[in-house]
Design a protein around this motif. Structure first.
Motif, PDB file in Angstrom:
ATOM      1  N   LYS A 150      46.509  33.223  39.474  1.00 12.77           N
ATOM      2  CA  LYS A 150      45.079  32.752  39.507  1.00 12.77           C
ATOM      3  C   LYS A 150      44.274  31.255  39.650  1.00 12.77           C
ATOM      4  O   LYS A 150      43.603  31.108  40.542  1.00 12.77           O
TER       5      LYS A 150
ATOM      6  N   GLN B  97      40.580  37.330  43.638  1.00  9.84           N
ATOM      7  CA  GLN B  97      39.888  38.459  42.185  1.00  9.84           C
ATOM      8  C   GLN B  97      41.007  38.762  41.486  1.00  9.84           C
ATOM      9  O   GLN B  97      41.158  39.826  41.701  1.00  9.84           O
TER      10      GLN B  97
ATOM     11  N   ASN C  65      42.040  41.373  38.158  1.00 12.09           N
ATOM     12  CA  ASN C  65      42.207  42.017  36.552  1.00 12.09           C
ATOM     13  C   ASN C  65      43.715  42.944  36.638  1.00 12.09           C
ATOM     14  O   ASN C  65      44.370  43.536  36.883  1.00 12.09           O
TER      15      ASN C  65
ATOM     16  N   THR D  41      46.135  43.603  33.482  1.00 13.69           N
ATOM     17  CA  THR D  41      46.258  44.563  31.905  1.00 13.69           C
ATOM     18  C   THR D  41      47.973  44.402  31.580  1.00 13.69           C
ATOM     19  O   THR D  41      49.078  44.515  32.636  1.00 13.69           O
TER      20      THR D  41
ATOM     21  N   GLU E  39      40.512  41.548  45.772  1.00 15.04           N
ATOM     22  CA  GLU E  39      40.621  41.546  45.000  1.00 15.04           C
ATOM     23  C   GLU E  39      42.621  42.248  44.779  1.00 15.04           C
ATOM     24  O   GLU E  39      42.803  43.156  45.579  1.00 15.04           O
TER      25      GLU E  39
ATOM     26  N   ILE F 259      44.457  44.095  41.533  1.00 11.09           N
ATOM     27  CA  ILE F 259      44.476  45.035  40.063  1.00 11.09           C
ATOM     28  C   ILE F 259      45.897  44.685  39.248  1.00 11.09           C
ATOM     29  O   ILE F 259      47.102  45.839  40.665  1.00 11.09           O
TER      30      ILE F 259
ATOM     31  N   SER G 133      48.834  46.234  36.375  1.00 15.07           N
ATOM     32  CA  SER G 133      49.209  46.482  34.849  1.00 15.07           C
ATOM     33  C   SER G 133      50.295  47.027  35.394  1.00 15.07           C
ATOM     34  O   SER G 133      51.041  47.510  35.174  1.00 15.07           O
TER      35      SER G 133
END
Length: 264
Positions: free
Chosen positions: A147, A153, A155, A157, A193, A195, A197
């Motif tokens: 980050k 970007q 995301n 979790t 981007e 993501i 998890s």
């Protein structure tokens, strides 16, 4: 009368013989069963030791790879940057203020690059220390580093930060697998981007990393270049800790990598 006694005697002998044969058969079956059970236990123990040996070998390989990366970066990147900085500073002529100012600016830029490289090395060295707080915490720190680049970007979790159980023989391998996947994204994906998890599903650790980069044909890549070699190495190490490795990639749309690892 004598005939009856003889028949009774024969019947007793026959019954005794049958009993003896049944007893002998049972003893033989029990002996055979115990022998096979011992052989199975020995084979199982041998397989366990073999697996532990392979796992230990992989952990050592991971550590050696880390040390080689550090040594290579110190010599090729940081060493070169510091040498250039030294040469630039040594060539400064104070009497020529304009050129001196430019060279100082260049030196500052080189020093900043060196600092960035050192931070990357610190991240590698810090990884094993971070694992003391759990795999969820260590992976969260990796994402925090990502980050800070402000290139993607993110995301994220994370359901593992409160994970109290650990698996020392697996954690280091999982951390290095995660780093390798992220490095591949940085080097090859051209994504904007990402993501990520991290979840625990029953007795499995589930890591899903998805990006919107250029994508690739997994079968073609796995046969032809260094990217394929890297993916094979990741898959091999995932299997070593009894996990599964799934790649779902579409050219022009990005890639999703899923790791499912029994844990702890």
């Amino acid at each position: 009368m004598h005939q009856q006694q003889a028949d009774l005697y024969n019947a007793i002998l026959l019954s005794a013989l049958v009993f003896f044969l049944v007893a002998a058969g049972l003893v033989f079956l029990v002996f055979t069963y115990n022998k096979r059970r011992k052989i199975h236990a020995m084979e199982k123990e041998s397989l366990k030791k073999t697996h532990e040996t392979i796992l230990l070998k992989s952990q050592i390989e991971v550590q050696e790879q880390t040390m080689q990366t550090i040594a290579s970066n110190l010599h090729d990147n940081i060493g070169q940057l510091l040498s250039l900085t030294n040469l630039t500073l040594a060539s400064i002529n104070i009497d020529d203020r304009e050129k001196a100012s430019k060279k100082i600016d260049n030196s500052t830029e080189l020093v900043n690059k060196s600092i960035k490289e050192l931070r990357e090395l610190a991240k590698l060295l810090q990884g094993e220390k971070l694992l003391e707080k759990g795999i969820g915490y260590a992976l969260a720190q990796e994402v925090a580093w990502l980050k800070k680049s402000e290139i993607y970007q993110i995301n994220f979790t994370n359901q593992l930060e409160e994970q109290l159980e650990t698996s020392p023989e697996k954690d280091l391998i999982i951390l290095r697998l995660f780093q390798e996947i992220v490095n591949n994204i940085i080097k090859h994906a051209k994504a904007t981007e990402i993501i990520i998890s991290l979840t625990q599903q029953q007795e499995n650790l589930l890591i899903v990393i998805k990006e919107n980069g250029i994508g690739f044909n997994y079968h073609d890549v796995s046969k032809n270049n260094s990217v394929g070699l890297g993916l094979h190495t990741i898959e091999k190490r995932v299997k070593l800790i009894d996990g599964t490795f799934q790649v779902d990639s579409t050219i022009g749309k990005g890639t999703q990598i899923t790791l499912i690892i029994p844990y702890p």
